[in-house]
Design an enzyme around this catalytic site. Sequence first.
Site, PDB file in Angstrom:
ATOM      1  N   GLY A 232       0.742  -1.120  -0.011  1.00 53.98           N
ATOM      2  CA  GLY A 232       0.071   0.081   0.343  1.00 53.98           C
ATOM      3  C   GLY A 232       1.226   1.149   0.416  1.00 53.98           C
ATOM      4  N   SER A 233       0.252   2.538   1.356  1.00 56.33           N
ATOM      5  CA  SER A 233       0.262   3.452   0.554  1.00 56.33           C
ATOM      6  C   SER A 233       2.493   3.956   1.661  1.00 56.33           C
ATOM      7  CB  SER A 233       0.055   5.198   0.746  1.00 56.33           C
ATOM      8  OG  SER A 233      -0.227   4.427   2.212  1.00 56.33           O
ATOM      9  N   LYS A 235       2.642   6.390   4.048  1.00 57.23           N
ATOM     10  CA  LYS A 235       2.268   6.569   4.705  1.00 57.23           C
ATOM     11  C   LYS A 235       1.568   5.707   6.041  1.00 57.23           C
ATOM     12  CE  LYS A 235      -1.323  10.228   5.908  1.00 57.23           C
ATOM     13  NZ  LYS A 235      -2.363  10.794   6.525  1.00 57.23           N
ATOM     14  N   VAL A 236       0.664   5.077   5.138  1.00 55.20           N
ATOM     15  CA  VAL A 236      -0.121   3.906   5.879  1.00 55.20           C
ATOM     16  C   VAL A 236       1.239   2.523   6.549  1.00 55.20           C
ATOM     17  CG1 VAL A 236      -1.185   1.969   6.277  1.00 55.20           C
ATOM     18  CG2 VAL A 236      -2.231   3.681   4.975  1.00 55.20           C
ATOM     19  N   GLY A 237       1.857   2.186   5.636  1.00 58.14           N
ATOM     20  CA  GLY A 237       3.382   1.454   5.594  1.00 58.14           C
ATOM     21  C   GLY A 237       4.685   1.823   6.360  1.00 58.14           C
ATOM     22  N   GLU A 254       5.693  -3.488   0.525  1.00 55.39           N
ATOM     23  CA  GLU A 254       5.823  -3.709  -0.935  1.00 55.39           C
ATOM     24  C   GLU A 254       4.800  -1.551  -0.844  1.00 55.39           C
ATOM     25  OE1 GLU A 254       7.712  -4.922  -2.822  1.00 55.39           O
ATOM     26  OE2 GLU A 254       8.237  -7.060  -1.679  1.00 55.39           O
TER      27      GLU A 254
END
Length: 486
Positions: A232-233, A235-237, A254
């Site tokens: 995912g993004s 930011k969330v990662g 990833e």
Amino acid sequence: MSSCFTDLAQQYIGGEWRPGTGSWDVIDFNPYDDEKLASITVATVDEVDEAYRAAARAQQEWAATNPYTRRSVFERALRLIEDREQEIADLIIAELGGTRVKAGFELHLAKEFLRESVHLALRPEGRILPSPTDGKENRVYRVPVGVVGVISPFNFPFLLSLKSVAPALALGNGVVLKPHQNTPIAGGTLIAKIFEEAGLPGGLLNVVVTDIAEIGDAFIEHPVPKVISFTGSDKVGRHVATVCAANFKRSVLELGGNSALVVLDDADVDYAVDAAVFSRFVHQGQVCMAANRVLVDHAVADEFTEKFVAKVRTLKVGDPRDPRTVIGPVINSAQAGAISGTVEQALAEGATALVHGTTTGNLVEPSVLTGVPADSALLRQEVFGPVVFLIPFDGEEEAVRIVNDTPYGLSGAVHTGDIERGVAFAKRIDTGMFHVNDGTVHDEPLVPFGGEKHSGIGRLNGETTLEAFTTVKWISVQHGRSGFPF
């Protein structure tokens, strides 16, 4: 098709299909025509706990199962996908707005990765290492981590869920999968159904359809999973990595990209145009490896730009069910608005639109922008849609500097008439992957996939999948007697 969605609009926990008990529903919409496909009551924290506990219970017997027996499950799953390929393609088109070409591309890769998982069950190998102590035998075993939590994205949900779920299972782990709430079927319950019918023991694979608004960080904080695989993004990662580290878990991340496709002065311009158009506009540009930026040497810039713009203007935008459609809808109205906002921001900063697409609902027409100021933040961030920045440059040194001037480092490509020149260029780029005389969007079962900088941590595919979803255990055997100092 609607009955297919209805049948799969449930949670799958402990080998049972059941409704969630949360206080609200995930509504699954077709992004092209806003048709309601399904409604799924979200899973609660308690149901996430049940899913992880079920996986942990089932995993021990599964890990002890002969790997040749485990392998047969994946062979059957592959046959099921092949038998239902058209039905699955139609589901992908309906749920995420993928075109027929995109659905075919995703299914082709999904089958390749599942084939690799068939063999992966037999890949873990132990070692015997020498010891400085007389009579000691050091055995190093490669064993499953136990349970893996998988969080998958909306853009290639079937492929990217399978890409972690299948190898984790093949290597003897249990899995709990949380698909993106925009693609709960293609990225979640469809996969559970396939493995259930393929004979995977109940409880080993669980699918929870839910959201952080309901469960907070429970999915990644839970004590059972030892590895969290997140796509995912960035930011969330970053948040996932932080929570995992605080809970002594391994994370495989990833994340996003801001890839560049570079056209050097000796490139085959026509071929480079084809590669660049595909690299930017496949699946509406909603691809982490997509070429956000196309860099062209001044020596060929006029020719390339004319041909690139002409080809972009031919791309048909519309109903993804139409085989002629190249660009279907983006996933939702928030994405459509963000993409339109990016174009307007670039124009306000002084960019020129060589192609200025309009937005109708979730259909976003392509935009080709040039003259974006070199210090613009837009050139350094990921744009998840059909917008491309054309950037002229003078010589390789300037190209390398521009390509690396981003916090991301996932993929990229360079076009040149001299392959070794291209390889030398690729070595200077801070990315996990780079391609010479090809597009930027590639994934293969045996080759390490992943990024540098903000594009992720760790790799998947081939040997790196073994590292991701197994751990090593040292067992020593003392033949004879050890001597102790007291």
